[in-house]
Design an enzyme around this catalytic site. Structure first.
Site, mmCIF file in Angstrom:
data_model
loop_
_atom_site.group_PDB
_atom_site.id
_atom_site.type_symbol
_atom_site.label_atom_id
_atom_site.label_comp_id
_atom_site.label_asym_id
_atom_site.label_seq_id
_atom_site.Cartn_x
_atom_site.Cartn_y
_atom_site.Cartn_z
ATOM 1 N N ARG A 13 -14.234 4.112 4.118
ATOM 2 C CA ARG A 13 -13.198 4.570 3.176
ATOM 3 C C ARG A 13 -11.880 4.808 3.928
ATOM 4 O O ARG A 13 -10.964 3.992 3.873
ATOM 5 C CB ARG A 13 -13.678 5.838 2.447
ATOM 6 C CG ARG A 13 -12.879 6.180 1.188
ATOM 7 C CD ARG A 13 -11.604 6.935 1.459
ATOM 8 N NE ARG A 13 -11.839 8.227 2.080
ATOM 9 C CZ ARG A 13 -10.871 8.981 2.574
ATOM 10 N NH1 ARG A 13 -9.620 8.567 2.527
ATOM 11 N NH2 ARG A 13 -11.145 10.133 3.137
ATOM 12 N N ASP A 14 -11.818 5.904 4.676
ATOM 13 C CA ASP A 14 -10.593 6.266 5.386
ATOM 14 C C ASP A 14 -10.210 5.187 6.396
ATOM 15 O O ASP A 14 -9.034 4.867 6.584
ATOM 16 C CB ASP A 14 -10.821 7.605 6.100
ATOM 17 C CG ASP A 14 -9.538 8.363 6.394
ATOM 18 O OD1 ASP A 14 -8.507 7.714 6.603
ATOM 19 O OD2 ASP A 14 -9.574 9.596 6.430
ATOM 20 N N HIS A 207 -12.432 17.533 8.257
ATOM 21 C CA HIS A 207 -12.055 16.115 8.303
ATOM 22 C C HIS A 207 -10.850 16.041 9.239
ATOM 23 O O HIS A 207 -9.779 16.539 8.904
ATOM 24 C CB HIS A 207 -11.713 15.653 6.884
ATOM 25 C CG HIS A 207 -11.192 14.259 6.794
ATOM 26 N ND1 HIS A 207 -11.996 13.195 6.440
ATOM 27 C CD2 HIS A 207 -9.960 13.741 7.006
ATOM 28 C CE1 HIS A 207 -11.265 12.085 6.439
ATOM 29 N NE2 HIS A 207 -10.031 12.388 6.770
ATOM 30 N N HIS A 209 -8.217 14.114 12.146
ATOM 31 C CA HIS A 209 -7.608 12.893 12.685
ATOM 32 C C HIS A 209 -7.142 13.142 14.111
ATOM 33 O O HIS A 209 -6.871 14.274 14.502
ATOM 34 C CB HIS A 209 -6.440 12.444 11.794
ATOM 35 C CG HIS A 209 -6.894 11.751 10.544
ATOM 36 N ND1 HIS A 209 -6.785 10.389 10.354
ATOM 37 C CD2 HIS A 209 -7.487 12.228 9.429
ATOM 38 C CE1 HIS A 209 -7.280 10.062 9.169
ATOM 39 N NE2 HIS A 209 -7.712 11.163 8.583
ATOM 40 N N CYS A 240 -3.732 7.601 6.398
ATOM 41 C CA CYS A 240 -3.454 7.730 4.971
ATOM 42 C C CYS A 240 -2.205 6.943 4.634
ATOM 43 O O CYS A 240 -1.162 7.146 5.234
ATOM 44 C CB CYS A 240 -3.255 9.207 4.597
ATOM 45 S SG CYS A 240 -2.773 9.426 2.877
ATOM 46 N N ASN A 249 -9.084 8.580 12.404
ATOM 47 C CA ASN A 249 -10.009 9.711 12.405
ATOM 48 C C ASN A 249 -10.581 9.914 13.807
ATOM 49 O O ASN A 249 -10.491 9.046 14.664
ATOM 50 C CB ASN A 249 -11.182 9.414 11.460
ATOM 51 C CG ASN A 249 -10.778 9.420 10.008
ATOM 52 O OD1 ASN A 249 -10.808 10.456 9.357
ATOM 53 N ND2 ASN A 249 -10.379 8.263 9.498
HETATM 54 ZN ZN ZN Z 1 -8.406 11.098 6.603
#
Ligand code: ZN
Length: 306
Positions: A13-14, A207, A209, A240, A249
């Site tokens: 996803r990210d 979460h 980064h 993002c 990440n």
């Molecule tokens: Zn993220």
């Protein structure tokens, strides 16, 4: 057996949303299968957003539908609104993560809503999900909790306000996201304590980064504060599209190496996890793959916790 720590792989996803290319669906399916086969217990496999905004996520429904057939892994999808939550439910997702920015600038850029409006949307999502026959978990994620590339400093009061709004909306769990990677270890400690004082054990995960190279240090700070759930992305992909300056990440391989070396049981086979990079490279040949442990090789001193 060491204490359990849950790692959620968010690369599909990210990691892919900022990629230069689009990973073909069959390769993505094989990649997710390889991550699951390495023992990763939770995988965020996509995002129910408009393919016009993020074309890499156009196959999310198909990906979720096939991923949930795999036993033993919890499949997560990001859903920014009720429509996305309904699509995720229809595809069979086990959990949705719904972002709410703590900063106004990112909230407008990412969701075109004010933070308070998005908290109200989360309440609508929870009400809808709870009325369905199948159980689906809802995680509320406080984005830009540690700083914003648009607004700069994000006041702690704003983070606490969103976190308690999410708890009141009835989410199953709340995560804190350093969306742009501006956080530092002392800030992680302070905010984890403050949010926990506000919403207790509803605070679930971090979460992080690695924009400033502090990602692993921040994970350790969270670990010291008792956090036992971490998002990470294979090969450190990620960012993002609506948060300029954000980079990848924290690297799943490096995080697992640290956790297992310290005696925390992740259930993940590090060698098989590293092997999953081959499929990632096959699907996105132009993408730079990060990670200290995969580049150095797993040292002879390494012993898995379990
Ligand atoms: Zn993220």
């Amino acid at each position: 057996m060491g204490e359990k720590v849950t790692v959620c792989e968010v690369g599909p996803r990210d990691g892919l949303q900022m990629a230069h290319g689009i990973m073909p669906t069959p390769v993505k399916t094989r990649w997710i299968a390889a991550i699951a086969a390495a023992g990763v217990p939770e995988i965020e496999v996509g995002s129910f957003v408009s393919p016009r905004l993020i074309p890499q996520m156009a196959d999310t429904a198909e990906i979720v539908r096939s991923a949930v057939l795999r036993p033993g892994v919890l499949i997560v999808a990001l859903a920014p609104n009720l429509r996305g939550a309904q699509d995720a439910y229809a595809a069979g997702a086990h959990r949705i993560s719904v972002p709410v920015s703590a900063s106004f600038g990112h909230s407008r850029a990412n969701l075109n809503r004010l933070p308070g409006e998005q908290v109200a949307e989360v309440a609508r999502i929870v009400a809808w999900v709870r009325a369905q026959p199948r159980r689906m978990e809802v995680e509320g994620v406080v984005s830009t909790a540690f700083g914003c590339s648009i607004d700069g400093v994000v006041p702690e009061a704003a983070v606490l306000g969103v976190a308690s709004g999410l708890a009141e909306a009835g989410v199953d769990m709340v995560g804190l996201a350093d969306t742009v990677g501006y956080g530092h270890p002392a800030q992680i400690r302070r905010l984890v304590r403050a949010v926990r004082a506000e919403i207790g054990d509803r605070l679930d995960g971090l979460h992080l980064h690695d924009t400033m190279g502090l990602g692993i240090a921040n994970a350790l700070a969270g670990l010291d504060e008792g956090v036992r759930n971490f998002d990470a992305a294979l090969a450190g992909l990620g960012g993002c599209p609506f948060a300029p300056g954000a980079s990848g990440n924290i690297v799943t391989e490096d995080l697992v190496f640290m956790l297992e070396s310290m005696g925390f049981d992740t259930g993940i086979d590090l060698d098989r996890l590293i092997a999953a990079r081959t499929i990632l490279h096959e699907g996105l040949p132009a993408e730079t793959l990060h990670g200290h442990v995969p580049q150095a090789g797993v040292p002879k001193t390494f012993r898995a916790a379990a």
